[in-house]
Design a protein around this motif. Structure first.
Motif, short mmCIF file in Angstrom:
data_model
loop_
_atom_site.label_atom_id
_atom_site.label_comp_id
_atom_site.label_asym_id
_atom_site.label_seq_id
_atom_site.Cartn_x
_atom_site.Cartn_y
_atom_site.Cartn_z
N VAL A 1 0.79 -1.23 -0.13
CA VAL A 1 -0.11 0.15 0.45
C VAL A 1 0.94 1.47 0.10
CG1 VAL A 1 -1.89 1.54 1.34
CG2 VAL A 1 -1.89 -1.42 0.89
N THR A 2 1.86 1.17 0.83
CA THR A 2 3.07 2.83 0.80
C THR A 2 3.65 2.52 -0.51
OG1 THR A 2 4.73 1.20 2.03
CG2 THR A 2 3.45 2.65 3.46
N LEU A 3 4.28 1.04 -1.15
CA LEU A 3 4.36 1.63 -2.22
C LEU A 3 3.62 2.63 -3.39
CD1 LEU A 3 6.35 -1.88 -2.61
CD2 LEU A 3 7.65 0.49 -2.17
N THR A 4 2.21 1.66 -3.41
CA THR A 4 1.09 2.67 -4.53
C THR A 4 0.94 3.90 -4.43
OG1 THR A 4 0.14 -0.45 -4.20
CG2 THR A 4 -1.52 2.23 -5.36
N MET A 5 0.87 3.84 -3.34
CA MET A 5 0.67 5.33 -2.70
C MET A 5 1.98 6.61 -3.31
SD MET A 5 -0.43 5.13 1.40
CE MET A 5 -0.94 6.43 1.31
N SER A 6 3.30 5.72 -2.85
CA SER A 6 4.31 7.03 -3.62
C SER A 6 4.63 6.68 -4.50
CB SER A 6 5.56 5.99 -3.21
OG SER A 6 5.98 5.68 -1.51
N ALA A 7 3.88 5.73 -5.37
CA ALA A 7 4.51 6.05 -6.94
C ALA A 7 2.61 6.17 -7.60
CB ALA A 7 3.77 4.46 -7.65
N ALA A 8 1.35 6.45 -6.25
CA ALA A 8 0.64 7.50 -6.92
C ALA A 8 1.08 8.87 -6.67
CB ALA A 8 -0.74 7.48 -6.00
N ILE A 9 1.98 9.60 -5.76
CA ILE A 9 2.01 10.81 -6.09
C ILE A 9 2.76 11.05 -7.70
CG2 ILE A 9 3.78 12.12 -5.26
CD1 ILE A 9 3.31 11.12 -2.66
N LEU A 10 4.03 10.03 -7.71
CA LEU A 10 4.90 10.44 -8.82
C LEU A 10 3.94 9.90 -9.93
CD1 LEU A 10 7.44 8.23 -8.38
CD2 LEU A 10 7.32 10.17 -8.04
N LEU A 11 2.60 9.27 -10.10
CA LEU A 11 2.06 8.74 -11.17
C LEU A 11 1.16 10.46 -12.08
CD1 LEU A 11 0.25 7.76 -13.95
CD2 LEU A 11 -1.17 6.65 -11.70
N GLU A 12 0.45 10.79 -10.28
CA GLU A 12 -0.35 12.46 -10.66
C GLU A 12 0.99 13.56 -10.44
OE1 GLU A 12 -0.62 16.36 -9.77
OE2 GLU A 12 0.48 15.21 -7.65
N THR A 13 2.46 13.56 -10.24
CA THR A 13 3.07 14.48 -11.10
C THR A 13 3.40 14.17 -12.69
OG1 THR A 13 4.35 14.34 -8.39
CG2 THR A 13 5.81 15.16 -11.02
N ALA A 14 3.25 13.27 -13.49
CA ALA A 14 3.37 12.43 -14.38
C ALA A 14 2.07 13.24 -15.45
CB ALA A 14 3.77 11.60 -14.85
N LEU A 15 0.92 13.36 -14.70
CA LEU A 15 0.15 13.94 -15.18
C LEU A 15 -0.06 14.71 -15.46
CD1 LEU A 15 -3.22 10.95 -14.31
CD2 LEU A 15 -1.68 11.09 -15.89
N SER A 16 0.18 15.64 -14.68
CA SER A 16 0.30 16.77 -14.57
C SER A 16 1.28 17.85 -14.77
CB SER A 16 0.43 17.66 -12.88
OG SER A 16 -1.15 17.02 -12.44
N TYR A 17 2.37 16.78 -14.97
CA TYR A 17 3.58 17.16 -15.93
C TYR A 17 3.21 17.52 -17.94
CZ TYR A 17 8.06 17.87 -18.33
OH TYR A 17 9.26 18.30 -18.41
N LEU A 18 2.97 16.53 -17.66
CA LEU A 18 2.29 16.41 -19.83
C LEU A 18 1.23 17.04 -19.88
CD1 LEU A 18 2.51 12.48 -19.54
CD2 LEU A 18 4.25 14.44 -20.25
N GLY A 19 0.50 18.00 -18.68
CA GLY A 19 -1.16 18.59 -19.47
C GLY A 19 -2.24 17.57 -19.43
N LEU A 20 -2.09 16.51 -18.51
CA LEU A 20 -3.10 15.66 -18.44
C LEU A 20 -3.48 15.83 -17.50
CD1 LEU A 20 -2.23 12.78 -20.72
CD2 LEU A 20 -3.57 14.65 -21.28
N GLY A 21 -3.22 16.62 -16.41
CA GLY A 21 -3.73 15.99 -14.85
C GLY A 21 -4.53 17.54 -14.41
N VAL A 22 -3.57 18.23 -12.98
CA VAL A 22 -4.17 19.06 -12.31
C VAL A 22 -3.67 20.21 -13.88
CG1 VAL A 22 -4.37 20.70 -10.55
CG2 VAL A 22 -4.19 18.39 -10.22
N HIS A 23 -5.29 21.01 -13.70
CA HIS A 23 -5.21 22.11 -14.88
C HIS A 23 -5.35 24.14 -14.07
CE1 HIS A 23 -5.37 20.78 -19.19
NE2 HIS A 23 -5.48 19.06 -18.14
N SER A 24 -4.47 24.86 -15.13
CA SER A 24 -4.54 25.97 -14.86
C SER A 24 -5.66 26.47 -14.22
CB SER A 24 -4.10 27.04 -15.31
OG SER A 24 -3.58 27.87 -14.68
N PRO A 25 -6.12 27.36 -13.14
CA PRO A 25 -5.45 27.74 -12.57
C PRO A 25 -4.90 27.13 -11.30
CG PRO A 25 -8.28 28.41 -12.40
CD PRO A 25 -7.70 27.89 -13.71
#
Length: 364
Positions: A261-285
């Protein structure tokens, strides 16, 4: 009379040290309940305590500084506020002499406070991490436990469902969900809810498709534990299946569960970061740690502090969660035994002086 060799003395000292360590551990935990033993082991794990302290500090800093859940924060700037550049946007904090300044993490090119934006990004990452860890952990434990314990047609159905989920392209569907969550229209109640709770929607979706690996590991652990003697004793005593699963088997499989579960949680942070970096996750503003890095990638050579702080918080969150998981694994797993080299050496030396090896007669 032949003298024991150095190798024989070393093996004897090691055996004495291991026996003394086992006896000391049993003496320390005798008379304690399972919960007290778990707490004692966890709080005796230095890395876990450091990880817990770091994560609690980041959590409190992120959720109290810029506000959350409709409550205001104590920091004077919001992640959307624009103010005149101070010190040409460079961080105003310093280690010596100690100083915090107006903008401790600096400002971006248009004057937004980087500390406020980093705290908002940490909120997003922690929210996604907790949602994915909780949902994936619960679903994986239930499906894996039921499949491993009951076997037969229950295992066949649940494992085929797992195989279907495995082939789903998670990254692609997460990108689609991220795009839906970033829409600001109110065409339907789904679109309206997604537009106002984008990170929650993304975390729930990723949690619903991230449990398959955990379910397979829990199933394997249950297949092993269901054949143990204590499970047979529980069946003979008339314990129900639910009691056997949750009272006897699951506590012995919780080490595998928590670590994954902890490994999944760490991977979740990296996945959200990668999606946002590619412009597919969190968007401005709105903003996130990955989006901050993506928006400021062209300023790496001129304004490197725009990368330092978001990247530092990503690393700290991931490492702290992994350390906490390692400590919980050692605390819950009864098969985990700490071996302290210093205590072993002192015990072996004491044993060698108080109980010397006896000489063996020649020809024996």
């Amino acid at each position: 009379m032949s003298q024991p060799t150095q190798e024989e003395e070393l093996l004897a000292h090691q055996a004495l040290a291991e026996a003394a360590a086992t006896q000391t551990g049993s003496e320390l935990t005798s008379g304690l309940s399972q919960g007290q033993i778990v707490r004692k082991r966890f709080f005796g794990h230095t890395g876990a305590l450091i990880g817990l302290a770091v994560f609690v500090a980041i959590f409190l800093l992120a959720f109290t500084s810029v506000g959350a859940f409709g409550l205001p924060g104590w920091w004077k700037y919001n992640y959307l506020d624009v103010s005149p550049l101070v010190n040409d946007g460079a961080p105003t904090s310093s280690l010596w002499p100690p100083a915090w300044g107006e903008h401790p993490f600096g400002q971006d090119r248009i004057g937004r406070d980087l500390f406020a934006m980093t705290m908002r990004g940490a909120q997003q990452s922690i929210t996604v991490m907790l949602l994915i860890g909780g949902i994936a952990g619960a679903i994986g434990a239930i499906i894996g436990g039921l499949a491993g314990y009951f076997r037969g047609w229950v295992e066949a159905i649940l494992m085929r469902l797992t195989d279907v989920i495995i082939i789903i392209p998670v990254l692609l569907l997460a990108a689609v969900v991220g795009q839906i969550a970033s829409r600001r229209d109110e065409g339907s109640w789904i679109a309206g809810f997604a537009s106002s709770n984008g990170v929650v929607i993304l975390g729930i979706f990723l949690g619903l498709v991230s449990w398959v690996g955990l379910a397979r590991l829990v199933r394997g652990e249950f297949l092993t534990l269901r054949e143990r003697e204590f499970v047979d004793a529980a069946r003979i005593s008339g314990a129900s299946n639910a009691r056997i699963i949750f009272k006897h088997i699951l506590p012995n499989a919780v080490g595998v569960l928590i670590v994954n579960v902890t490994l999944t949680m760490s991977a979740a942070i990296l996945l959200e970061t990668a999606l946002s970096y590619l412009g597919l996750g969190v968007h401005s503003p709105d903003t996130s740690l990955g989006l901050l890095i993506s928006q400021n990638q062209e300023a790496f050579a001129t304004r490197p502090w725009l990368f330092w702080y978001p990247g530092l918080f990503i690393i700290l969150i991931c490492l702290s969660i992994n350390f906490i998981g390692d400590g919980l694994r050692d605390a819950f797993d009864p098969r985990q035994k700490k071996f302290k080299a210093k205590s072993a050496v002192e015990t072996s030396r004491h044993s060698s002086t108080t109980a010397p090896l006896t000489d063996t007669p020649k020809g024996a």
